[in-house]
Design a protein around this motif. Structure first.
Motif, PDB file in Angstrom:
ATOM      1  N   ALA A   1       0.823  -1.221   0.000  1.00 20.85           N
ATOM      2  CA  ALA A   1       0.000   0.000   0.000  1.00 20.85           C
ATOM      3  C   ALA A   1       0.855   1.268   0.000  1.00 20.85           C
ATOM      4  O   ALA A   1       0.376   2.357   0.321  1.00 20.85           O
ATOM      5  CB  ALA A   1      -0.918  -0.001   1.220  1.00 20.85           C
ATOM      6  N   VAL A   2       2.119   1.125  -0.382  1.00 22.16           N
ATOM      7  CA  VAL A   2       3.071   2.242  -0.301  1.00 22.16           C
ATOM      8  C   VAL A   2       3.339   2.821  -1.689  1.00 22.16           C
ATOM      9  O   VAL A   2       3.393   2.088  -2.686  1.00 22.16           O
ATOM     10  CB  VAL A   2       4.396   1.772   0.342  1.00 22.16           C
ATOM     11  N   ASP A   3       3.508   4.141  -1.739  1.00 23.61           N
ATOM     12  CA  ASP A   3       3.935   4.811  -2.967  1.00 23.61           C
ATOM     13  C   ASP A   3       5.420   4.511  -3.167  1.00 23.61           C
ATOM     14  O   ASP A   3       6.290   5.190  -2.628  1.00 23.61           O
ATOM     15  CB  ASP A   3       3.697   6.324  -2.838  1.00 23.61           C
TER      16      ASP A   3
ATOM     17  N   VAL B   1      19.001  -3.349   0.148  1.00 26.70           N
ATOM     18  CA  VAL B   1      17.536  -3.290   0.127  1.00 26.70           C
ATOM     19  C   VAL B   1      17.034  -3.689  -1.259  1.00 26.70           C
ATOM     20  O   VAL B   1      17.530  -3.195  -2.276  1.00 26.70           O
ATOM     21  CB  VAL B   1      17.028  -1.880   0.484  1.00 26.70           C
ATOM     22  N   SER B   2      16.056  -4.578  -1.284  1.00 27.21           N
ATOM     23  CA  SER B   2      15.456  -4.983  -2.554  1.00 27.21           C
ATOM     24  C   SER B   2      13.951  -5.105  -2.373  1.00 27.21           C
ATOM     25  O   SER B   2      13.457  -5.226  -1.241  1.00 27.21           O
ATOM     26  CB  SER B   2      16.030  -6.318  -3.026  1.00 27.21           C
ATOM     27  N   CYS B   3      13.220  -5.058  -3.478  1.00 25.40           N
ATOM     28  CA  CYS B   3      11.756  -5.155  -3.406  1.00 25.40           C
ATOM     29  C   CYS B   3      11.245  -6.101  -4.487  1.00 25.40           C
ATOM     30  O   CYS B   3      11.586  -5.962  -5.668  1.00 25.40           O
ATOM     31  CB  CYS B   3      11.132  -3.776  -3.572  1.00 25.40           C
TER      32      CYS B   3
ATOM     33  N   ILE C   1       8.090   5.942   5.235  1.00 21.12           N
ATOM     34  CA  ILE C   1       6.758   5.639   4.705  1.00 21.12           C
ATOM     35  C   ILE C   1       5.702   6.491   5.403  1.00 21.12           C
ATOM     36  O   ILE C   1       4.805   7.049   4.765  1.00 21.12           O
ATOM     37  CB  ILE C   1       6.444   4.133   4.861  1.00 21.12           C
ATOM     38  N   GLU C   2       5.810   6.622   6.725  1.00 19.21           N
ATOM     39  CA  GLU C   2       4.867   7.456   7.480  1.00 19.21           C
ATOM     40  C   GLU C   2       4.951   8.912   7.040  1.00 19.21           C
ATOM     41  O   GLU C   2       3.930   9.607   6.949  1.00 19.21           O
ATOM     42  CB  GLU C   2       5.154   7.340   8.979  1.00 19.21           C
ATOM     43  N   SER C   3       6.160   9.367   6.748  1.00 20.89           N
ATOM     44  CA  SER C   3       6.340  10.739   6.280  1.00 20.89           C
ATOM     45  C   SER C   3       5.629  10.946   4.945  1.00 20.89           C
ATOM     46  O   SER C   3       4.958  11.964   4.729  1.00 20.89           O
ATOM     47  CB  SER C   3       7.835  11.050   6.144  1.00 20.89           C
ATOM     48  N   LEU C   4       5.748   9.982   4.045  1.00 22.20           N
ATOM     49  CA  LEU C   4       5.059  10.070   2.757  1.00 22.20           C
ATOM     50  C   LEU C   4       3.549  10.065   2.944  1.00 22.20           C
ATOM     51  O   LEU C   4       2.819  10.798   2.251  1.00 22.20           O
ATOM     52  CB  LEU C   4       5.473   8.897   1.863  1.00 22.20           C
TER      53      LEU C   4
END
Length: 335
Positions: A13-15, A38-40, A65-68
């Motif tokens: 659910a993240v941009d 880091v990988s996704c 993520i919270e900042s975004l």
């Protein structure tokens, strides 16, 4: 590289564009500063590295993520600060940073706190009549004080804004500058003019100055005045003498608020002259309705390199002071 630990974050659910940044610059910064990978894949973000480093990186990325989600963009400086706070376990407190719009500039940009130190500074300005903001350059001491002054002025909580600073530089050679006294001191006041231009616009600023509702002047102009219903800012206070500091503080009238900013490591007074700011810290520490807020290199909101420069100077000064004390002890023992 041998990885010892792994952490995972569900980013379905993240941009991801905002999180990773252009050319993955945001995540690359985390990888570089914390020595992790880091990988996704399939909406699962994986962090590989040392036990402590991966846990810190997870806290930092969750905070990013919270900042975004709050609508705040990610910058190199904000990511560096988030990582610093993650290392000390203070990411929970970061949720309070940036939720306090202080002022809207003439171009519609909201001015908010960017660090915990700035958050505390804004709280102190809300709760006290006199506030000292002390710390290195780039921590937003003066900028936030001007923003608070503009907000109070717009809300008609005060009838005017007065911003002043001592016209002191290394060697203070005002007499060699061309023009009358106002033209001579204008270069010293330029940073204050610039902050006001940004917040209220050049045309409105000039209009308020003509009406006497905004005044930007050297400290010498404050002598003999009583300043009622005013928001008063004394900038570069480390370059005041004790007499000037006392003179300024006793100008405060009814319905006024005073903010004093300075950096005690950047004193430009001639040798032998005492700093009014350093003495005020000693004299006024127990006075009610007066607060001292101290900033560190962690609160620097300029280029991240500025933080490193300030840290390097702090280490150098500490080492030099230690060596000086050691030299004095050697002399004492030799007698």
């Amino acid at each position: 590289m041998a990885y010892m630990a792994e952490r995972s974050i569900d980013v379905s659910a993240v941009d991801l564009g905002g999180l990773f940044g252009d050319f993955d610059c945001n995540i690359k910064q985390v990888e570089k500063e914390l020595s992790v990978s880091v990988s996704c894949r399939d909406s699962i973000l994986k962090i590989l590295g040392g036990e402590e480093e991966t846990e810190t990186a997870k806290r930092a990325i969750l905070s990013m993520i919270e900042s975004l989600e709050r609508g705040d963009g990610l910058t190199e400086q904000s990511i560096t600060y988030t990582i610093m706070m993650s290392k000390t376990g203070k990411t929970e407190a970061l949720k309070e940073v940036g939720n306090d719009c202080v002022c809207i500039t003439s171009r519609g940009k909201p001015i908010k706190s960017k660090t915990l130190g700035q958050k505390e500074y804004l709280r102190a300005m809300n709760e006290n009549t006199v506030v000292f903001g002390i710390g290195p350059a780039g921590t937003g001491k003066t900028y936030l004080a001007v923003a608070k002054a503009v907000t109070a002025f717009r809300k008609k909580e005060v009838s005017r804004i007065i911003i002043t600073r001592p016209a002191v530089e290394a060697g203070e050679k005002l007499g060699f500058l061309p023009g009358d006294l106002q033209m001579k001191v204008d270069p010293y006041l330029r940073p204050l003019h610039d902050a006001l231009f940004e917040m209220i616009g050049t045309e409105s600023y000039n209009n308020y100055v003509e009406k006497g509702l905004i005044e930007v002047a050297p400290l010498a102009y404050m002598r003999g005045r009583t300043l009622d219903n005013s928001y008063i800012i004394l900038d570069e206070a480390q370059n005041t003498t004790p007499e000037q500091m006392k003179m300024f503080l006793t100008r405060i009238g009814f319905g006024s608020k005073a903010i004093i900013t300075g950096d005690i490591t950047q004193i430009d007074l001639p040798d032998g002259k005492r700093s009014g700011l350093k003495e005020a810290i000693k004299i006024l520490s127990d006075v009610e309705d007066l607060a001292f807020c101290y900033f560190s290199h962690q609160d620097v909101v300029r280029h991240p390199l500025v933080q490193k420069i300030i840290q390097a100077y702090e280490k150098y000064d500490a080492k030099r002071q230690k060596n000086d004390r050691g030299g004095m002890n050697d002399k004492h023992h030799s007698k």
